[in-house]
Design a protein around this motif. Structure first.
Motif, PDB file in Angstrom:
ATOM      1  N   ARG A 234      87.703 114.142 -41.234  1.00 24.99           N
ATOM      2  CA  ARG A 234      88.546 115.313 -41.483  1.00 24.99           C
ATOM      3  C   ARG A 234      87.807 116.601 -41.123  1.00 24.99           C
ATOM      4  NH1 ARG A 234      93.235 114.600 -44.383  1.00 24.99           N
ATOM      5  NH2 ARG A 234      93.563 112.531 -45.286  1.00 24.99           N
ATOM      6  N   GLU A 235      86.510 116.632 -41.361  1.00 20.66           N
ATOM      7  CA  GLU A 235      85.729 117.820 -41.006  1.00 20.66           C
ATOM      8  C   GLU A 235      85.667 117.991 -39.484  1.00 20.66           C
ATOM      9  OE1 GLU A 235      82.014 117.225 -43.021  1.00 20.66           O
ATOM     10  OE2 GLU A 235      82.714 118.227 -44.841  1.00 20.66           O
ATOM     11  N   THR A 236      85.607 116.889 -38.767  1.00 25.10           N
ATOM     12  CA  THR A 236      85.640 116.965 -37.302  1.00 25.10           C
ATOM     13  C   THR A 236      86.984 117.498 -36.833  1.00 25.10           C
ATOM     14  OG1 THR A 236      84.049 115.168 -37.000  1.00 25.10           O
ATOM     15  CG2 THR A 236      85.531 115.613 -35.160  1.00 25.10           C
ATOM     16  N   ILE A 237      88.066 117.003 -37.427  1.00 27.61           N
ATOM     17  CA  ILE A 237      89.407 117.490 -37.089  1.00 27.61           C
ATOM     18  C   ILE A 237      89.510 118.994 -37.344  1.00 27.61           C
ATOM     19  CG2 ILE A 237      91.856 117.385 -37.688  1.00 27.61           C
ATOM     20  CD1 ILE A 237      90.864 114.986 -36.105  1.00 27.61           C
ATOM     21  N   GLN A 238      88.962 119.438 -38.459  1.00 22.36           N
ATOM     22  CA  GLN A 238      89.010 120.861 -38.794  1.00 22.36           C
ATOM     23  C   GLN A 238      88.232 121.697 -37.780  1.00 22.36           C
ATOM     24  OE1 GLN A 238      90.952 122.194 -41.348  1.00 22.36           O
ATOM     25  NE2 GLN A 238      90.489 124.022 -40.120  1.00 22.36           N
ATOM     26  N   LEU A 239      87.087 121.203 -37.358  1.00 26.62           N
ATOM     27  CA  LEU A 239      86.285 121.914 -36.360  1.00 26.62           C
ATOM     28  C   LEU A 239      87.071 122.063 -35.053  1.00 26.62           C
ATOM     29  CD1 LEU A 239      83.499 123.087 -35.470  1.00 26.62           C
ATOM     30  CD2 LEU A 239      82.972 120.799 -34.617  1.00 26.62           C
ATOM     31  N   ILE A 240      87.731 120.989 -34.648  1.00 24.63           N
ATOM     32  CA  ILE A 240      88.524 121.019 -33.425  1.00 24.63           C
ATOM     33  C   ILE A 240      89.633 122.064 -33.528  1.00 24.63           C
ATOM     34  CG2 ILE A 240      90.133 119.684 -31.995  1.00 24.63           C
ATOM     35  CD1 ILE A 240      88.485 117.184 -32.793  1.00 24.63           C
ATOM     36  N   LYS A 241      90.209 122.193 -34.715  1.00 23.94           N
ATOM     37  CA  LYS A 241      91.269 123.182 -34.916  1.00 23.94           C
ATOM     38  C   LYS A 241      90.718 124.600 -34.966  1.00 23.94           C
ATOM     39  CE  LYS A 241      94.381 120.039 -37.416  1.00 23.94           C
ATOM     40  NZ  LYS A 241      95.049 119.734 -38.704  1.00 23.94           N
ATOM     41  N   ASP A 242      89.489 124.745 -35.442  1.00 18.70           N
ATOM     42  CA  ASP A 242      88.899 126.073 -35.605  1.00 18.70           C
ATOM     43  C   ASP A 242      88.412 126.687 -34.297  1.00 18.70           C
ATOM     44  OD1 ASP A 242      89.368 125.955 -38.306  1.00 18.70           O
ATOM     45  OD2 ASP A 242      87.318 125.398 -38.850  1.00 18.70           O
ATOM     46  N   ILE A 243      87.972 125.844 -33.360  1.00 16.72           N
ATOM     47  CA  ILE A 243      87.399 126.340 -32.109  1.00 16.72           C
ATOM     48  C   ILE A 243      88.348 126.032 -30.953  1.00 16.72           C
ATOM     49  CG2 ILE A 243      85.470 126.198 -30.492  1.00 16.72           C
ATOM     50  CD1 ILE A 243      83.657 125.473 -32.778  1.00 16.72           C
TER      51      ILE A 243
END
Length: 289
Positions: free
Chosen positions: A208-217
């Motif tokens: 989920r943290e990887t998914i969030q990073l992808i959404k943030d950048i």
């Protein structure tokens, strides 16, 4: 990765990645040889690296970094300019470690090349995140010239726990800060990254943290890989390997997200209409596992 090159069938993704990987290895196999493409002038500036990622066997095959002298790279760059090329790609196992065997670094090389006038762009496809972060002020300087078209820097995971297990030597927070500052320096910069899903010990929370990073950048391109054991590496000996079915699902989820981000960027003026259209093969939004 962009939808134009994505396979139509989700089951063909593994073959797609395999073919891409073969092409990548073919480029790397040219060692310190420079070459030209259809519109690009490629300059191999180094081979080998100074990193010790727990999943990677490249450092065993390539050894420590071996760099071309700055003057030799400069001569090749000038040769390309004289032949009319205006897009240059510097290649190496890890561009970020360039010159550290010769008392110099990538920033010094770039500043030397950027002294040349003319209408040209430089691409930097593979910079380990630790060096991008460590030399950030220098990268901001060269990016602000507007002549650095692409920077590729693999984040690999959005979880600090997984990055530690990977021995990546950077944090998610530092990586996000570095990319944000580079975009401030040159908003049109294209950023490429790599993501590995299913690394040993990766939990749902990590993913989920990887998914969030992808959404943030707002990554321009991304290469997504399913973790695979490389014999002789530290990661291969880790006991908490993620089941292959879970790895495949996470991989497909990440690919969907990148495809959607690309479509939103390309059709931003029409996205509100497009998003209302029923997709024949079902919902494109991922289910997190």
């Amino acid at each position: 990765i962009t939808p134009q090159v994505l396979p139509k069938n989700i089951n063909d993704f593994s073959g797609f990645i395999r073919k891409w990987a073969i092409g990548y290895v073919a480029k790397e196999a040219q060692d310190l040889v420079s070459f030209v493409g259809n519109n690009d002038y490629f300059i191999k500036i180094s081979t080998g690296c100074l990193n010790s990622c727990s999943y990677c066997g490249v450092r065993y095959a390539r050894g420590r970094v071996k760099s071309k002298p700055v003057q030799e790279v400069k001569d090749l760059f000038e040769c390309g300019l004289a032949k009319g090329y205006n897009r240059f790609t510097l290649i190496g196992t890890d561009l970020g470690s360039y010159g550290m065997d010769q008392g110099t670094n990538l920033i010094a090389l770039l500043k030397t090349l950027l002294k040349h006038s003319g209408n040209y762009k430089i691409r930097l496809p593979n910079i380990n995140a630790r060096w991008l972060i460590k030399m950030l002020p220098g990268f901001i300087d060269v990016v602000s010239t507007g002549r650095i078209e692409v920077i590729g820097s693999a984040v690999q995971s959005g979880s600090n726990q997984i990055l530690t297990r990977m021995n990546r030597l950077h944090s998610v927070e530092d990586y996000k800060y570095a990319i944000t500052e580079l975009f401030k320096a040159f908003p049109d910069l294209k950023v490429r990254t790599n993501i590995i899903v299913g690394f040993p010990g990766e939990t749902r929370a990590d993913f989920r943290e990887t998914i969030q990073l992808i959404k943030d950048i707002d990554f321009t391109y991304a290469d997504v890989h399913r973790y695979a054991i490389r014999p002789g590496t530290i990661a291969a000996k880790m006991k908490d390997q993620v089941p292959s079915t879970v790895v495949k699902l996470r991989y497909c989820n990440v690919m969907k997200i990148f495809a959607l981000k690309y479509l939103k960027r390309k059709y931003r003026n029409k996205w509100s209409t497009i998003s209302k259209v029923k997709i024949k093969h079902g919902n494109l939004l991922p289910n997190i596992r």
